[in-house]
Scaffold this motif. Sequence first.
Motif, short mmCIF file in Angstrom:
data_model
loop_
_atom_site.label_atom_id
_atom_site.label_comp_id
_atom_site.label_asym_id
_atom_site.label_seq_id
_atom_site.Cartn_x
_atom_site.Cartn_y
_atom_site.Cartn_z
N LYS A 1 0.81 -1.22 0.00
CA LYS A 1 0.00 0.00 0.00
C LYS A 1 0.85 1.27 0.00
O LYS A 1 0.43 2.30 -0.53
CB LYS A 1 -0.92 -0.02 1.22
N LYS A 2 2.04 1.22 0.57
CA LYS A 2 2.90 2.41 0.63
C LYS A 2 3.55 2.72 -0.71
O LYS A 2 3.70 3.87 -1.08
CB LYS A 2 3.96 2.25 1.71
N LYS A 3 3.96 1.68 -1.46
CA LYS A 3 4.64 1.90 -2.73
C LYS A 3 3.65 2.16 -3.87
O LYS A 3 3.90 2.96 -4.76
CB LYS A 3 5.50 0.69 -3.09
N ASN A 4 2.52 1.44 -3.87
CA ASN A 4 1.52 1.55 -4.94
C ASN A 4 0.25 2.15 -4.37
O ASN A 4 -0.63 1.42 -3.91
CB ASN A 4 1.23 0.18 -5.55
N THR A 5 0.13 3.45 -4.46
CA THR A 5 -1.06 4.11 -3.89
C THR A 5 -2.22 4.13 -4.87
O THR A 5 -3.37 4.20 -4.45
CB THR A 5 -0.72 5.54 -3.47
N GLU A 6 -1.95 4.09 -6.18
CA GLU A 6 -3.04 4.12 -7.16
C GLU A 6 -3.58 2.70 -7.36
O GLU A 6 -2.99 1.72 -6.95
CB GLU A 6 -2.57 4.69 -8.49
N LYS A 7 -4.75 2.61 -8.00
CA LYS A 7 -5.39 1.32 -8.24
C LYS A 7 -4.61 0.52 -9.27
O LYS A 7 -4.12 1.06 -10.25
CB LYS A 7 -6.82 1.51 -8.69
N MET A 8 -4.54 -0.77 -9.06
CA MET A 8 -3.74 -1.66 -9.89
C MET A 8 -4.53 -2.09 -11.13
O MET A 8 -5.73 -2.34 -11.04
CB MET A 8 -3.39 -2.88 -9.05
N GLU A 9 -3.85 -2.17 -12.26
CA GLU A 9 -4.43 -2.66 -13.51
C GLU A 9 -3.46 -3.68 -14.10
O GLU A 9 -2.29 -3.39 -14.29
CB GLU A 9 -4.65 -1.54 -14.51
N VAL A 10 -3.97 -4.88 -14.40
CA VAL A 10 -3.14 -5.96 -14.91
C VAL A 10 -3.89 -6.62 -16.06
O VAL A 10 -5.10 -6.78 -16.02
CB VAL A 10 -2.86 -7.00 -13.81
N ARG A 11 -3.14 -7.03 -17.09
CA ARG A 11 -3.75 -7.77 -18.19
C ARG A 11 -3.67 -9.26 -17.86
O ARG A 11 -2.59 -9.83 -17.77
CB ARG A 11 -3.01 -7.47 -19.48
N LYS A 12 -4.84 -9.88 -17.66
CA LYS A 12 -4.92 -11.28 -17.27
C LYS A 12 -5.99 -12.00 -18.08
O LYS A 12 -6.82 -11.37 -18.72
CB LYS A 12 -5.24 -11.40 -15.78
N TYR A 13 -5.99 -13.33 -17.98
CA TYR A 13 -6.97 -14.13 -18.71
C TYR A 13 -8.29 -14.17 -17.95
O TYR A 13 -8.33 -14.42 -16.74
CB TYR A 13 -6.45 -15.56 -18.89
N CYS A 14 -9.40 -13.95 -18.66
CA CYS A 14 -10.74 -14.04 -18.09
C CYS A 14 -11.41 -15.27 -18.68
O CYS A 14 -11.61 -15.37 -19.89
CB CYS A 14 -11.55 -12.79 -18.41
N LYS A 15 -11.79 -16.23 -17.81
CA LYS A 15 -12.41 -17.46 -18.31
C LYS A 15 -13.84 -17.23 -18.77
O LYS A 15 -14.38 -18.03 -19.52
CB LYS A 15 -12.36 -18.54 -17.24
N PHE A 16 -14.47 -16.14 -18.35
CA PHE A 16 -15.84 -15.84 -18.77
C PHE A 16 -15.85 -15.19 -20.16
O PHE A 16 -16.72 -15.46 -20.97
CB PHE A 16 -16.52 -14.93 -17.76
N CYS A 17 -14.87 -14.32 -20.44
CA CYS A 17 -14.75 -13.69 -21.76
C CYS A 17 -13.98 -14.57 -22.74
O CYS A 17 -13.99 -14.32 -23.94
CB CYS A 17 -14.03 -12.35 -21.64
N ASN A 18 -13.23 -15.54 -22.22
CA ASN A 18 -12.40 -16.44 -23.01
C ASN A 18 -11.30 -15.70 -23.77
O ASN A 18 -10.98 -16.02 -24.90
CB ASN A 18 -13.26 -17.28 -23.97
N SER A 19 -10.74 -14.66 -23.13
CA SER A 19 -9.65 -13.89 -23.73
C SER A 19 -8.89 -13.14 -22.65
O SER A 19 -9.31 -13.09 -21.50
CB SER A 19 -10.19 -12.91 -24.77
N HIS A 20 -7.77 -12.55 -23.03
CA HIS A 20 -6.99 -11.72 -22.12
C HIS A 20 -7.58 -10.31 -22.11
O HIS A 20 -7.74 -9.71 -23.17
CB HIS A 20 -5.52 -11.68 -22.54
#
Length: 50
Positions: free
Chosen positions: A24-43
């Motif tokens: 929490k001290k180093k990353n104060t902004e909200k995190m965004e990551v590109r990951k696989y979604c099994k519901f959308c069937n894509s990254h």
Amino acid sequence: MVRVGITLACSDCKQRNYQATKDKKKNTEKMEVRKYCKFCNSHTIHKEIK
């Protein structure tokens, strides 16, 4: 160090797919990551939610 648990939700279908931790001290902004979604069937972009 203060590590907190966060939940990552898909930006397309809004499903909560992943759980992660972040410093929490180093990353104060909200995190965004590109990951696989099994519901959308894509990254897709997964954003941190409360």
